[in-house]
Motif scaffolding. Structure first.
Motif, PDB file in Angstrom:
ATOM      1  N   THR A  50     122.371 -17.442 103.328  1.00 25.32           N
ATOM      2  CA  THR A  50     123.620 -17.054 103.264  1.00 25.32           C
ATOM      3  C   THR A  50     123.921 -17.295 101.537  1.00 25.32           C
ATOM      4  O   THR A  50     123.910 -18.241 100.923  1.00 25.32           O
ATOM      5  CB  THR A  50     125.003 -17.729 103.713  1.00 25.32           C
ATOM      6  OG1 THR A  50     124.834 -17.503 105.289  1.00 25.32           O
ATOM      7  CG2 THR A  50     126.342 -17.253 103.604  1.00 25.32           C
ATOM      8  N   THR A  51     124.665 -16.025 100.753  1.00 18.60           N
ATOM      9  CA  THR A  51     124.717 -16.116  99.235  1.00 18.60           C
ATOM     10  C   THR A  51     125.863 -16.693  99.214  1.00 18.60           C
ATOM     11  O   THR A  51     126.705 -16.772  99.873  1.00 18.60           O
ATOM     12  CB  THR A  51     124.446 -14.596  98.914  1.00 18.60           C
ATOM     13  OG1 THR A  51     125.572 -14.054  99.252  1.00 18.60           O
ATOM     14  CG2 THR A  51     123.358 -13.992  99.278  1.00 18.60           C
ATOM     15  N   ASP A  52     126.172 -16.965  97.800  1.00 19.78           N
ATOM     16  CA  ASP A  52     127.484 -17.594  97.387  1.00 19.78           C
ATOM     17  C   ASP A  52     128.474 -16.455  97.222  1.00 19.78           C
ATOM     18  O   ASP A  52     129.548 -16.866  97.418  1.00 19.78           O
ATOM     19  CB  ASP A  52     127.356 -17.834  95.815  1.00 19.78           C
ATOM     20  CG  ASP A  52     126.341 -19.006  95.472  1.00 19.78           C
ATOM     21  OD1 ASP A  52     126.291 -19.845  96.401  1.00 19.78           O
ATOM     22  OD2 ASP A  52     125.762 -19.344  94.492  1.00 19.78           O
ATOM     23  N   ASN A  53     128.326 -15.262  97.549  1.00 20.14           N
ATOM     24  CA  ASN A  53     129.426 -14.251  97.611  1.00 20.14           C
ATOM     25  C   ASN A  53     129.563 -13.945  99.296  1.00 20.14           C
ATOM     26  O   ASN A  53     129.967 -12.929  99.491  1.00 20.14           O
ATOM     27  CB  ASN A  53     129.212 -12.978  96.631  1.00 20.14           C
ATOM     28  CG  ASN A  53     127.565 -12.201  97.382  1.00 20.14           C
ATOM     29  OD1 ASN A  53     127.265 -12.754  98.224  1.00 20.14           O
ATOM     30  ND2 ASN A  53     127.563 -11.212  96.944  1.00 20.14           N
ATOM     31  N   GLU A  54     129.175 -14.911 100.084  1.00 20.76           N
ATOM     32  CA  GLU A  54     129.333 -14.737 101.438  1.00 20.76           C
ATOM     33  C   GLU A  54     128.754 -13.636 102.218  1.00 20.76           C
ATOM     34  O   GLU A  54     129.265 -13.015 103.110  1.00 20.76           O
ATOM     35  CB  GLU A  54     130.864 -14.853 101.662  1.00 20.76           C
ATOM     36  CG  GLU A  54     131.324 -16.235 101.467  1.00 20.76           C
ATOM     37  CD  GLU A  54     132.566 -16.675 102.074  1.00 20.76           C
ATOM     38  OE1 GLU A  54     132.884 -16.359 103.187  1.00 20.76           O
ATOM     39  OE2 GLU A  54     133.513 -17.027 101.200  1.00 20.76           O
ATOM     40  N   ILE A  58     119.524 -11.850 107.542  1.00 25.20           N
ATOM     41  CA  ILE A  58     118.808 -12.344 108.543  1.00 25.20           C
ATOM     42  C   ILE A  58     117.571 -11.621 108.870  1.00 25.20           C
ATOM     43  O   ILE A  58     117.607 -10.065 108.716  1.00 25.20           O
ATOM     44  CB  ILE A  58     119.518 -12.329 109.915  1.00 25.20           C
ATOM     45  CG1 ILE A  58     120.976 -12.944 109.604  1.00 25.20           C
ATOM     46  CG2 ILE A  58     118.876 -12.654 111.092  1.00 25.20           C
ATOM     47  CD1 ILE A  58     121.912 -12.925 110.844  1.00 25.20           C
ATOM     48  N   SER A  59     116.487 -12.264 108.663  1.00 27.30           N
ATOM     49  CA  SER A  59     115.318 -11.434 109.153  1.00 27.30           C
ATOM     50  C   SER A  59     114.725 -11.981 110.580  1.00 27.30           C
ATOM     51  O   SER A  59     114.947 -13.353 110.837  1.00 27.30           O
ATOM     52  CB  SER A  59     114.119 -12.140 108.344  1.00 27.30           C
ATOM     53  OG  SER A  59     112.889 -11.337 108.747  1.00 27.30           O
ATOM     54  N   ARG A  60     114.621 -11.100 111.510  1.00 21.32           N
ATOM     55  CA  ARG A  60     114.785 -11.561 113.023  1.00 21.32           C
ATOM     56  C   ARG A  60     113.315 -10.858 113.751  1.00 21.32           C
ATOM     57  O   ARG A  60     113.098  -9.690 113.342  1.00 21.32           O
ATOM     58  CB  ARG A  60     115.966 -11.038 113.711  1.00 21.32           C
ATOM     59  CG  ARG A  60     116.125 -11.163 115.006  1.00 21.32           C
ATOM     60  CD  ARG A  60     117.397 -10.488 115.652  1.00 21.32           C
ATOM     61  NE  ARG A  60     118.586 -11.192 115.344  1.00 21.32           N
ATOM     62  CZ  ARG A  60     119.384 -10.896 114.504  1.00 21.32           C
ATOM     63  NH1 ARG A  60     119.442  -9.224 114.203  1.00 21.32           N
ATOM     64  NH2 ARG A  60     120.660 -11.184 113.975  1.00 21.32           N
ATOM     65  N   ILE A  61     112.856 -11.369 114.657  1.00 21.66           N
ATOM     66  CA  ILE A  61     111.738 -11.002 115.453  1.00 21.66           C
ATOM     67  C   ILE A  61     112.334 -11.290 116.732  1.00 21.66           C
ATOM     68  O   ILE A  61     112.398 -12.253 117.465  1.00 21.66           O
ATOM     69  CB  ILE A  61     110.471 -11.726 115.547  1.00 21.66           C
ATOM     70  CG1 ILE A  61     109.678 -11.373 114.193  1.00 21.66           C
ATOM     71  CG2 ILE A  61     109.658 -11.176 116.736  1.00 21.66           C
ATOM     72  CD1 ILE A  61     108.263 -11.621 113.897  1.00 21.66           C
ATOM     73  N   ASP A  69     118.989  -7.561 109.198  1.00 25.09           N
ATOM     74  CA  ASP A  69     120.402  -7.413 109.162  1.00 25.09           C
ATOM     75  C   ASP A  69     121.281  -8.033 107.884  1.00 25.09           C
ATOM     76  O   ASP A  69     120.647  -9.085 107.353  1.00 25.09           O
ATOM     77  CB  ASP A  69     121.399  -8.206 110.305  1.00 25.09           C
ATOM     78  CG  ASP A  69     121.043  -7.384 111.407  1.00 25.09           C
ATOM     79  OD1 ASP A  69     120.876  -6.128 111.734  1.00 25.09           O
ATOM     80  OD2 ASP A  69     120.754  -8.054 112.487  1.00 25.09           O
ATOM     81  N   GLU A  70     122.253  -7.476 107.101  1.00 23.34           N
ATOM     82  CA  GLU A  70     123.068  -7.785 106.163  1.00 23.34           C
ATOM     83  C   GLU A  70     124.524  -7.852 106.774  1.00 23.34           C
ATOM     84  O   GLU A  70     124.887  -7.023 107.271  1.00 23.34           O
ATOM     85  CB  GLU A  70     122.760  -7.080 104.723  1.00 23.34           C
ATOM     86  CG  GLU A  70     123.710  -7.559 103.710  1.00 23.34           C
ATOM     87  CD  GLU A  70     123.611  -6.420 102.639  1.00 23.34           C
ATOM     88  OE1 GLU A  70     124.684  -6.318 102.054  1.00 23.34           O
ATOM     89  OE2 GLU A  70     122.477  -6.100 102.417  1.00 23.34           O
ATOM     90  N   ILE A  71     124.956  -9.301 106.754  1.00 23.30           N
ATOM     91  CA  ILE A  71     126.437  -9.159 107.409  1.00 23.30           C
ATOM     92  C   ILE A  71     127.328  -9.969 106.376  1.00 23.30           C
ATOM     93  O   ILE A  71     127.022 -10.804 105.715  1.00 23.30           O
ATOM     94  CB  ILE A  71     126.439 -10.273 108.646  1.00 23.30           C
ATOM     95  CG1 ILE A  71     125.338  -9.767 109.509  1.00 23.30           C
ATOM     96  CG2 ILE A  71     127.884 -10.408 108.957  1.00 23.30           C
ATOM     97  CD1 ILE A  71     125.067 -10.696 110.605  1.00 23.30           C
TER      98      ILE A  71
END
Length: 94
Positions: A50-54, A58-61, A69-71
């Motif tokens: 999680t970045t500072d700009n919230e 996610i990298s997922r298998i 994903d980018e949330i």
């Protein structure tokens, strides 16, 4: 190799894949690894940052398929659904 050995080997390989995928995009960041395992012997391995700009990356298998994903998690609360997956909801004043 027995079934437990194979599961453990697969798990270690999946952890390395998601970790490498995330760290290739964001070198030297702190990250979290989550392992989800279900009764039907399927599993999901996630590596997130999680970045500072919230923003959460996610990298997922899951079932052998790598996805990303980018949330935007700004002002949201996270709950786990019945499958153990994260869902984000906006906070609402009542």
């Amino acid at each position: 190799m027995n079934k437990l050995d194979k599961t453990y080997t697969d798990l270690l390989q999946d952890i390395q894949v998601v970790k490498k995928d995330l760290l290739n995009k964001f070198p030297n960041v702190s990250h979290t690894i989550r392992i989800l395992m279900w009764d039907d012997d399927t599993m999901c391995v996630e590596c997130s940052y999680t970045t500072d700009n919230e923003k959460k990356y996610i990298s997922r298998i899951h079932n052998g398929i790598l996805s990303n994903d980018e949330i935007d998690v700004t002002g949201k609360v996270m709950i786990l659904n019945k499958f153990g997956e994260e869902e984000y909801y906006n906070l609402v004043k009542i």
